[in-house]
Scaffold this active site. Structure first.
Site, PDB file in Angstrom:
ATOM      1  N   GLY A 150      27.064   0.089  -6.864  1.00  0.00           N
ATOM      2  CA  GLY A 150      27.784   1.292  -7.240  1.00  0.00           C
ATOM      3  C   GLY A 150      28.299   2.098  -6.065  1.00  0.00           C
ATOM      4  O   GLY A 150      28.698   3.247  -6.227  1.00  0.00           O
ATOM      5  N   SER A 151      28.323   1.496  -4.878  1.00  0.00           N
ATOM      6  CA  SER A 151      28.680   2.241  -3.678  1.00  0.00           C
ATOM      7  C   SER A 151      30.167   2.578  -3.638  1.00  0.00           C
ATOM      8  O   SER A 151      31.023   1.690  -3.547  1.00  0.00           O
ATOM      9  CB  SER A 151      28.315   1.430  -2.428  1.00  0.00           C
TER      10      SER A 151
END
Length: 327
Positions: free
Chosen positions: A84-85
Site C-alpha cells: 500500500g506504499s
C-alpha cells in the site's frame, strides 16, 4: 546537475532540488464539509492536487531526495515499502522523470495498485521474502552498499533528515498562504506514517516563526516509537538547515492504527464518504481517512483559529477502496 533548481532566501536554498510539484498547492475553506458534519472552521491544504502523477505529499521529499541522487551522479534510485506504499509509486515516477532507474524492495503481496503503477513507470520490484517492514530498509542499504556510488538509497517513506526538508519547505509555503489570507490556524492536523512529513513540518514552522501546534495522527506505529522517530528526524532536518530544533511541545500524537495499517474503521470510512460527497475529496484508507476522522472526532475547535487539515493525497488507494465498496 541538469534539471535541478535551487531555492532562494530560505534555509534550504543551497540544497539540490529536482522540480516535480506544481505548487503551491491550494489552501481552501471547506464550507460544505463543515455544514455536513457540524464542525467548526476547516481549512484544507490540498496536496492531493500537487500536480505530479498521483504522488500527493510524497512529491515534497522526493524533490530533495532525487535532487541529491542526481547531484551525486547516481544511476539508480533504491528504496522500498509495502503493497500500500504511496511512496513507492511516487519514487518510481520521480526517478523516471529524473532519468534514473528505480529499484523497489517490497514486503508482502506485491499485487496492489500502487506497485502496479510503480512497475508501469519502469521500476524493478525486489521482494524481501517476508512481511516485516523493517527488513525493507536493511535490504535497501545492503543493495546500495553493493552498487556503490551508482546508487542512491533511502528508507521506506523517504523519511530522512533531507527528505523532511521537503515538508519544511511546505511549511513556508502554507505560512505564506495564511499570511496572504490574514488567517492563523489554531491547529494543523496531518497523518503520520514513517514520520518525515510531520518532522519537516515542525522544523519548517519553527524556521519561519509560525507558532501553531501540530496534531499527528499515527497510522502505523505506537506513539512512543513514532514520537521518538519524529523528533529525531526533526532535529536532523534542523541541523541540516542550520536552524534550531523545533519545540517538542508543539507536537501532539494520537493513535489511529485501529484495525491495522492500511485498513480504516467503518467510522473512518463514513467520514471519508462525507468528504467525498460534500467536497469531492478522495481519501485513502492508509492515511487520509484516519487523519480526517481525527479532525472530526478528536479535535475540539481551537478558540484561536480554524483547524488546518493537510490532505496528503493517496489517490490510487482511495479509488480502490471505493471500488471495493463498504466492508
Amino acid at each position: 546537475m541538469s534539471g535541478l533548481v535551487r531555492t532562494t532566501a530560505l534555509p534550504w536554498a543551497e540544497l539540490a532540488r529536482f522540480p516535480l510539484a506544481a505548487g503551491p498547492t491550494p489552501l481552501v475553506r471547506a464550507h460544505r464539509l463543515e455544514a455536513a458534519l457540524g464542525i467548526g472552521p476547516l481549512l484544507v491544504k490540498r496536496d492531493d492536487l500537487i500536480g505530479f502523477g498521483v504522488a500527493g505529499n510524497k512529491t515534497r521529499p522526493l524533490e530533495f531526495l532525487v535532487g541529491a541522487a542526481v547531484q551525486q551522479g547516481a544511476r539508480v534510485f533504491v528504496t522500498g515499502g509495502g503493497p500500500g506504499s504511496n511512496f513507492c509509486a511516487a519514487a518510481a515516477m520521480a526517478a523516471r522523470a529524473a532519468g534514473l532507474a528505480c529499484e523497489l524492495h517490497v514486503w508482502g503481496d506485491p499485487r496492489s495498485a500502487n506497485l502496479a503503477l510503480a512497475t508501469a513507470a519502469g521500476a524493478t520490484l525486489v521482494p524481501t521474502g517476508g512481511s516485516v517492514r523493517e527488513e525493507v530498509d536493511e535490504q535497501v542499504m545492503a543493495r546500495v552498499a553493493q552498487l556503490g556510488a551508482s546508487a542512491y538509497g533511502v528508507p521506506r517513506g523517504g523519511s530522512t533528515a533531507l527528505g523532511a526538508v521537503g515538508f519544511a519547505a511546505g511549511a513556508a509555503e502554507v505560512a505564506a498562504q495564511l499570511a496572504a489570507a490574514d488567517v492563523r490556524p489554531g491547529l494543523i492536523v496531518l497523518p503520520v506514517g514513517s514520520g518525515g512529513s510531520v518532522a519537516g513540518l515542525l522544523t519548517g514552522l519553527a524556521a519561519v516563526g509560525l507558532d501553531v501546534p501540530v496534531l499527528g495522527v499515527s497510522v502505523s506505529r505506537p506513539l512512543d516509537e513514532i514520537r521518538a522517530k519524529v523528533l529525531e528526524l526533526a532535529a536532523g532536518c534542523a541541523a541540516l538547515l542550520g536552524c534550531a530544533a523545533p519545540d517538542p511541545g508543539a507536537l501532539t500524537l494520537v493513535d489511529a492504527r485501529g484495525p491495522g495499517f492500511g485498513t480504516a474503521s467503518e467510522r473512518e470510512r463514513a467520514h471519508a464518504r462525507e468528504a467525498l460527497w460534500a467536497e469531492g475529496l478522495l481519501l485513502d484508507e492508509t492515511y487520509g481517512a484516519e487523519a480526517f476522522s481525527a479532525v472530526v472526532d478528536l479535535v475540539d475547535p481551537p478558540a484561536d483559529g480554524p483547524v488546518l487539515w493537510w490532505h496528503t493525497g493517496g489517490l490510487l488507494p482511495a479509488v480502490g477502496s471505493l471500488l471495493k465498496g463498504p466492508a
